[in-house]
Design an enzyme around this catalytic site. Structure first.
Site, short mmCIF file in Angstrom:
data_model
loop_
_atom_site.label_atom_id
_atom_site.label_comp_id
_atom_site.label_asym_id
_atom_site.label_seq_id
_atom_site.Cartn_x
_atom_site.Cartn_y
_atom_site.Cartn_z
N ARG A 160 15.29 4.66 11.76
CA ARG A 160 14.52 5.76 12.35
C ARG A 160 14.53 5.57 13.87
O ARG A 160 14.73 4.44 14.34
CB ARG A 160 13.06 5.72 11.86
N GLY A 207 0.85 -1.19 0.00
CA GLY A 207 0.00 0.00 0.00
C GLY A 207 0.88 1.23 0.00
O GLY A 207 2.09 1.13 0.23
N SER A 237 2.87 4.74 0.89
CA SER A 237 3.62 5.16 2.06
C SER A 237 2.68 5.90 3.02
O SER A 237 1.91 6.77 2.61
CB SER A 237 4.75 6.09 1.61
N GLY A 238 2.74 5.53 4.30
CA GLY A 238 1.94 6.20 5.32
C GLY A 238 0.57 5.59 5.54
O GLY A 238 -0.17 6.02 6.42
N VAL A 239 0.22 4.56 4.75
CA VAL A 239 -1.12 3.98 4.89
C VAL A 239 -1.26 3.17 6.18
O VAL A 239 -2.37 2.96 6.68
CB VAL A 239 -1.47 3.11 3.66
N GLY A 240 -0.11 2.70 6.69
CA GLY A 240 -0.17 1.94 7.94
C GLY A 240 0.29 0.50 7.81
O GLY A 240 -0.11 -0.36 8.60
N LYS A 241 1.16 0.22 6.84
CA LYS A 241 1.65 -1.17 6.67
C LYS A 241 2.33 -1.65 7.94
O LYS A 241 2.03 -2.72 8.46
CB LYS A 241 2.61 -1.25 5.47
N ASP A 242 3.25 -0.81 8.44
CA ASP A 242 3.98 -1.21 9.65
C ASP A 242 3.03 -1.35 10.84
O ASP A 242 3.14 -2.29 11.63
CB ASP A 242 5.06 -0.18 9.99
N ARG A 267 6.10 11.28 -1.79
CA ARG A 267 5.30 10.15 -1.30
C ARG A 267 3.83 10.30 -1.68
O ARG A 267 3.18 9.34 -2.08
CB ARG A 267 5.45 9.99 0.22
N ASN A 288 -7.59 0.88 5.85
CA ASN A 288 -7.10 1.14 7.20
C ASN A 288 -7.49 2.57 7.57
O ASN A 288 -6.72 3.51 7.38
CB ASN A 288 -5.58 0.94 7.25
N ARG A 296 3.38 11.81 11.33
CA ARG A 296 4.47 10.86 11.63
C ARG A 296 5.79 11.58 11.84
O ARG A 296 6.70 11.06 12.50
CB ARG A 296 4.57 9.82 10.51
N1 LIG Z 1 -5.63 3.15 11.50
C1 LIG Z 1 -4.80 4.13 11.84
N2 LIG Z 1 -5.28 5.19 12.51
C2 LIG Z 1 -4.47 6.20 12.89
N3 LIG Z 1 -3.15 6.23 12.64
C3 LIG Z 1 -2.60 5.21 11.99
C4 LIG Z 1 -3.39 4.10 11.56
N4 LIG Z 1 -2.59 3.23 10.92
C5 LIG Z 1 -1.35 3.78 10.97
N5 LIG Z 1 -1.35 4.96 11.61
C6 LIG Z 1 -0.21 5.87 11.81
O1 LIG Z 1 0.10 6.41 10.54
C7 LIG Z 1 1.51 6.58 10.39
C8 LIG Z 1 1.96 5.80 9.17
O2 LIG Z 1 1.84 4.43 9.43
P1 LIG Z 1 3.01 3.40 9.05
O3 LIG Z 1 4.35 3.97 9.39
O4 LIG Z 1 2.64 2.10 9.63
O5 LIG Z 1 2.82 3.44 7.47
P2 LIG Z 1 3.62 2.62 6.37
O6 LIG Z 1 2.61 2.25 5.36
O7 LIG Z 1 4.38 1.53 7.01
O8 LIG Z 1 4.58 3.76 5.81
P3 LIG Z 1 5.99 3.64 5.00
O9 LIG Z 1 5.72 2.85 3.79
O10 LIG Z 1 6.31 5.07 4.69
O11 LIG Z 1 6.98 3.02 5.94
C9 LIG Z 1 2.14 6.09 11.67
O12 LIG Z 1 2.41 7.19 12.48
C10 LIG Z 1 1.06 5.17 12.27
O13 LIG Z 1 1.15 5.12 13.67
#
Ligand SMILES: Nc1ncnc2c1ncn2[C@@H]1O[C@H](COP(=O)(O)OP(=O)(O)OP(=O)(O)O)[C@@H](O)[C@H]1O
Length: 276
Positions: free
Chosen positions: A121, A89, A91-96, A226, A246, A215
């Site tokens: 980080r 998904g 960047s920033g969608v919440g994969k981690d 991004r 998400n 973030r």
């Molecule tokens: N359902 C949610 N509600 C609120 N905040 C969320 C939710 N899911 C994730 N977040 C927050 O959104 C931010 C981005 O999430 P995360 O780092 O997991 O994204 P990512 O897809 O892994 O990004 P990247 O690909 O850039 O590493 C983080 O600060 C996380 O805590």
């Protein structure tokens, strides 16, 4: 002559052409409708079955004997094969965040630790969040064909080590891979339908931007890249099997849906089988 041979071969064969079947309430059928039943009908004519009022063990043994083979307790269905689950998904969608929660609530999964040449980080742990390696070491891994897939993402290398997948699938564990959308498209080409592809989506573009700002890991320049990339990535959703939204504050719901997808996949009659 030809007809005589044909009739002789039908007579020798197990095929039986019968005009009708004969049943008796307390007896097994005398003549079977299909050859599959014929072996026991031939050997066991008129074996009386006890009535259903008889004791359980007696009924059990009688059915066993009528079928001419003991029942066994081995599972009828083989255990499901280990799954490879690709979570991707923008960047920033919440994969981690989704993967972190999935790790807490579900057993039997190995979360592949991606190798990356980017800097750590704050709060990230080497070997847990990523394998942080130098650019030189990463290039060496490419050279030695140690990676299932790799890419240069926002100036840093990221790649999926093959060895982890082999090691943990052989132990019967499911595998979760976390890759960016381009990586998922590459993996789709490599793995085809042998893996499950889940696209994590934000509920809106605005929510995604706000999340990335909150973030505090980006400069405005990298944030712009991004967000612009995210617009393009949504178009690649067609390469995925499932989409999970998400939404803000709904992380639990997203994780539950991912779990349901995994459970559903485990119940498939035709299991996916990936060879790495
Ligand atoms: N359902 C949610 N509600 C609120 N905040 C969320 C939710 N899911 C994730 N977040 C927050 O959104 C931010 C981005 O999430 P995360 O780092 O997991 O994204 P990512 O897809 O892994 O990004 P990247 O690909 O850039 O590493 C983080 O600060 C996380 O805590």
């Amino acid at each position: 002559m030809l007809f005589r041979r044909l009739f002789a071969s039908i007579a020798r064969s197990d095929l039986q052409i019968t005009p009708r079947l004969v049943f008796h309430p307390n007896h097994i059928p005398l003549i079977s409708p299909t050859p599959i039943f014929r072996s026991y009908t031939r050997r066991r004519h008129y074996v009386p079955l006890p009535p259903m009022t008889a004791n359980k063990a007696e009924i059990y043994r009688a059915i066993e004997s009528a079928l001419n083979s003991p029942f066994n307790s081995d599972p009828l269905i083989a255990p499901p094969s280990p799954l490879i689950i690709v979570i991707s998904g923008p960047s920033g969608v919440g994969k981690d965040a989704v993967i972190k929660r999935l790790r807490e609530v579900r057993e039997g999964i190995h979360f592949v630790v991606t190798a990356t040449s980017r800097d750590k980080r704050p709060g990230e742990v080497d070997g847990k969040d990523y394998f942080f390696v130098t650019k030189e070491r990463f290039l060496e891994m490419i050279e030695r064909d140690e990676l299932l897939e790799y890419a240069l993402v926002y100036g840093d290398y990221k790649g999926v080590p093959k060895q982890q997948i082999r090691e943990f699938t052989s132990k019967g564990l499911d595998i979760v891979l976390r890759v960016d959308v381009q990586g998922a498209s590459t993996l789709r080409t490599i793995l085809g339908d042998s893996a499950i592809f889940i696209f994590l989506a934000p509920e809106s573009e605005s929510a995604l931007v706000n999340r990335l700002i909150d973030r505090k890991t980006e400069t405005t320049e990298t944030l712009l890249v991004r967000v612009a990339t995210a617009r393009e990535e949504v178009k690649l959703i067609k390469n995925f099997d499932y989409v999970v939204v998400n939404a803000d504050g709904k992380l639990e719901g997203a994780v539950k849906l991912v779990e349901s997808i995994i459970d559903g996949e485990k119940a498939r009659v035709r299991q996916r089988r990936a060879v790495i």
